[in-house]
Design a protein around this motif. Structure first.
Motif, PDB file in Angstrom:
ATOM      1  N   ARG A 121       1.939 -49.280  70.158  1.00  0.00           N
ATOM      2  CA  ARG A 121       1.232 -49.403  68.912  1.00  0.00           C
ATOM      3  C   ARG A 121       2.287 -49.787  67.683  1.00  0.00           C
ATOM      4  O   ARG A 121       2.633 -47.654  67.516  1.00  0.00           O
ATOM      5  CB  ARG A 121       0.193 -48.806  68.628  1.00  0.00           C
ATOM      6  N   VAL A 122       2.758 -49.882  66.545  1.00  0.00           N
ATOM      7  CA  VAL A 122       2.786 -49.968  65.289  1.00  0.00           C
ATOM      8  C   VAL A 122       2.610 -50.272  64.013  1.00  0.00           C
ATOM      9  O   VAL A 122       1.604 -51.053  64.679  1.00  0.00           O
ATOM     10  CB  VAL A 122       4.464 -50.220  65.348  1.00  0.00           C
ATOM     11  N   ASN A 123       2.110 -49.673  62.867  1.00  0.00           N
ATOM     12  CA  ASN A 123       1.242 -49.856  61.558  1.00  0.00           C
ATOM     13  C   ASN A 123       2.141 -51.188  61.177  1.00  0.00           C
ATOM     14  O   ASN A 123       3.339 -50.883  60.955  1.00  0.00           O
ATOM     15  CB  ASN A 123       1.404 -48.976  60.960  1.00  0.00           C
TER      16      ASN A 123
ATOM     17  N   ILE B  73       4.032 -50.829  57.267  1.00  0.00           N
ATOM     18  CA  ILE B  73       5.001 -50.119  57.235  1.00  0.00           C
ATOM     19  C   ILE B  73       6.595 -50.365  58.022  1.00  0.00           C
ATOM     20  O   ILE B  73       7.334 -50.084  57.331  1.00  0.00           O
ATOM     21  CB  ILE B  73       4.323 -48.623  57.659  1.00  0.00           C
TER      22      ILE B  73
ATOM     23  N   LEU C 135      -0.944 -51.738  52.652  1.00  0.00           N
ATOM     24  CA  LEU C 135      -1.551 -51.207  53.565  1.00  0.00           C
ATOM     25  C   LEU C 135      -2.949 -50.740  53.438  1.00  0.00           C
ATOM     26  O   LEU C 135      -3.193 -50.205  52.139  1.00  0.00           O
ATOM     27  CB  LEU C 135      -0.857 -49.837  53.633  1.00  0.00           C
ATOM     28  N   ARG C 136      -3.642 -50.895  54.521  1.00  0.00           N
ATOM     29  CA  ARG C 136      -4.782 -49.433  53.835  1.00  0.00           C
ATOM     30  C   ARG C 136      -5.379 -48.048  55.157  1.00  0.00           C
ATOM     31  O   ARG C 136      -5.305 -48.416  56.384  1.00  0.00           O
ATOM     32  CB  ARG C 136      -5.651 -50.519  54.567  1.00  0.00           C
ATOM     33  N   VAL C 137      -4.725 -47.397  54.329  1.00  0.00           N
ATOM     34  CA  VAL C 137      -4.976 -45.917  55.547  1.00  0.00           C
ATOM     35  C   VAL C 137      -5.506 -44.575  54.662  1.00  0.00           C
ATOM     36  O   VAL C 137      -5.484 -44.687  53.104  1.00  0.00           O
ATOM     37  CB  VAL C 137      -3.712 -45.397  55.353  1.00  0.00           C
TER      38      VAL C 137
ATOM     39  N   MET D  16       2.523 -42.701  57.815  1.00  0.00           N
ATOM     40  CA  MET D  16       2.713 -42.997  58.730  1.00  0.00           C
ATOM     41  C   MET D  16       1.565 -41.354  59.429  1.00  0.00           C
ATOM     42  O   MET D  16       1.285 -41.572  60.565  1.00  0.00           O
ATOM     43  CB  MET D  16       3.959 -42.472  58.759  1.00  0.00           C
TER      44      MET D  16
ATOM     45  N   LEU E 257      -1.358 -41.801  60.429  1.00  0.00           N
ATOM     46  CA  LEU E 257      -1.778 -43.301  60.969  1.00  0.00           C
ATOM     47  C   LEU E 257      -2.412 -42.206  62.054  1.00  0.00           C
ATOM     48  O   LEU E 257      -2.397 -42.804  62.883  1.00  0.00           O
ATOM     49  CB  LEU E 257      -0.754 -44.128  60.842  1.00  0.00           C
ATOM     50  N   ASP E 258      -0.564 -41.685  63.013  1.00  0.00           N
ATOM     51  CA  ASP E 258      -0.599 -41.558  64.252  1.00  0.00           C
ATOM     52  C   ASP E 258       0.037 -40.722  63.659  1.00  0.00           C
ATOM     53  O   ASP E 258       1.905 -40.578  64.036  1.00  0.00           O
ATOM     54  CB  ASP E 258      -0.312 -42.919  64.403  1.00  0.00           C
TER      55      ASP E 258
ATOM     56  N   LYS F 200       0.894 -45.266  47.913  1.00  0.00           N
ATOM     57  CA  LYS F 200       1.211 -46.890  47.823  1.00  0.00           C
ATOM     58  C   LYS F 200       2.151 -47.274  46.996  1.00  0.00           C
ATOM     59  O   LYS F 200       3.239 -47.471  47.045  1.00  0.00           O
ATOM     60  CB  LYS F 200       0.031 -47.735  48.581  1.00  0.00           C
TER      61      LYS F 200
ATOM     62  N   CYS G  36       3.890 -42.411  65.022  1.00  0.00           N
ATOM     63  CA  CYS G  36       4.366 -43.720  63.929  1.00  0.00           C
ATOM     64  C   CYS G  36       5.729 -43.414  63.252  1.00  0.00           C
ATOM     65  O   CYS G  36       5.950 -44.481  63.214  1.00  0.00           O
ATOM     66  CB  CYS G  36       3.331 -43.520  62.553  1.00  0.00           C
TER      67      CYS G  36
END
Length: 179
Positions: free
Chosen positions: A2-4, A7, A168-170, A112, A115-116, A65, A119
């Protein structure tokens, strides 16, 4: 895996720009500056040291952003200006501006890490894929269109690398949503 996507897309484009122009930067610098061109890399690196700090400051002022976008955009301007810099001072200033992608880095790492935990490793591995083919593409461009075309195309790709970040939405650590 899984990757964004925004990004990863941004870093892939940035890597494409970087690996397109970087192998040809020394050639262009030597053309303009002569045999002492290697000192310019010291100047670029020293001048870039505050860029990461500026990335942290701009993060608080304009948002994560916008700050990430700003670094990529300024780097693209630097690449665009390199191609028309035929005197030492404008060339050195353009090179310094090219290194402004360091403004983006703390912002990318912030996004990043929110996110995870994996990531950063995933996105970084995607960003080096262009190293496999972009130097060859740069050589073909240089051979058929001239070395300044390498910097023109790299500048366009660098400009484009900032665009996916705007999608991007984080939520950053601390519960703040990016701006």
């Amino acid at each position: 895996m899984r990757v964004n996507l925004p990004i990863a897309s941004s870093w892939f484009l940035w890597g494409s720009s970087y690996y397109l122009y970087y192998p040809y930067l020394s050639i262009y610098l030597q053309k303009v500056l002569g045999d002492n061109f290697s000192f310019s890399f010291v100047i670029f690196t020293l001048a870039a040291i505050p860029f990461s700090l500026l990335g942290g400051i701009s993060h608080r002022l304009i948002g994560v952003k916008a700050s990430a976008f700003l670094g990529m955009f300024l780097s693209g301007i630097g690449l665009f200006l390199i191609r028309s810099s035929s005197a030492p001072i404008p060339l050195l200033l353009s090179g310094i501006l090219t290194y402004s992608f360091f403004v983006s880095l703390p912002n990318f790492y912030s996004m990043m890490s929110s996110l995870d935990s994996k990531c950063i490793a995933r996105v970084w591995s995607i960003s080096i894929i262009p190293s496999l083919f972009m130097p060859l593409v740069g050589g073909m461009i240089s051979q058929y269109l001239g070395i300044s075309a390498v910097f023109l195309i790299a500048s366009i790709i660098s400009f484009a690398s900032g665009i996916p970040v705007l999608l991007l939405r984080v939520t950053l650590r601390g519960g703040r949503e990016n701006q």
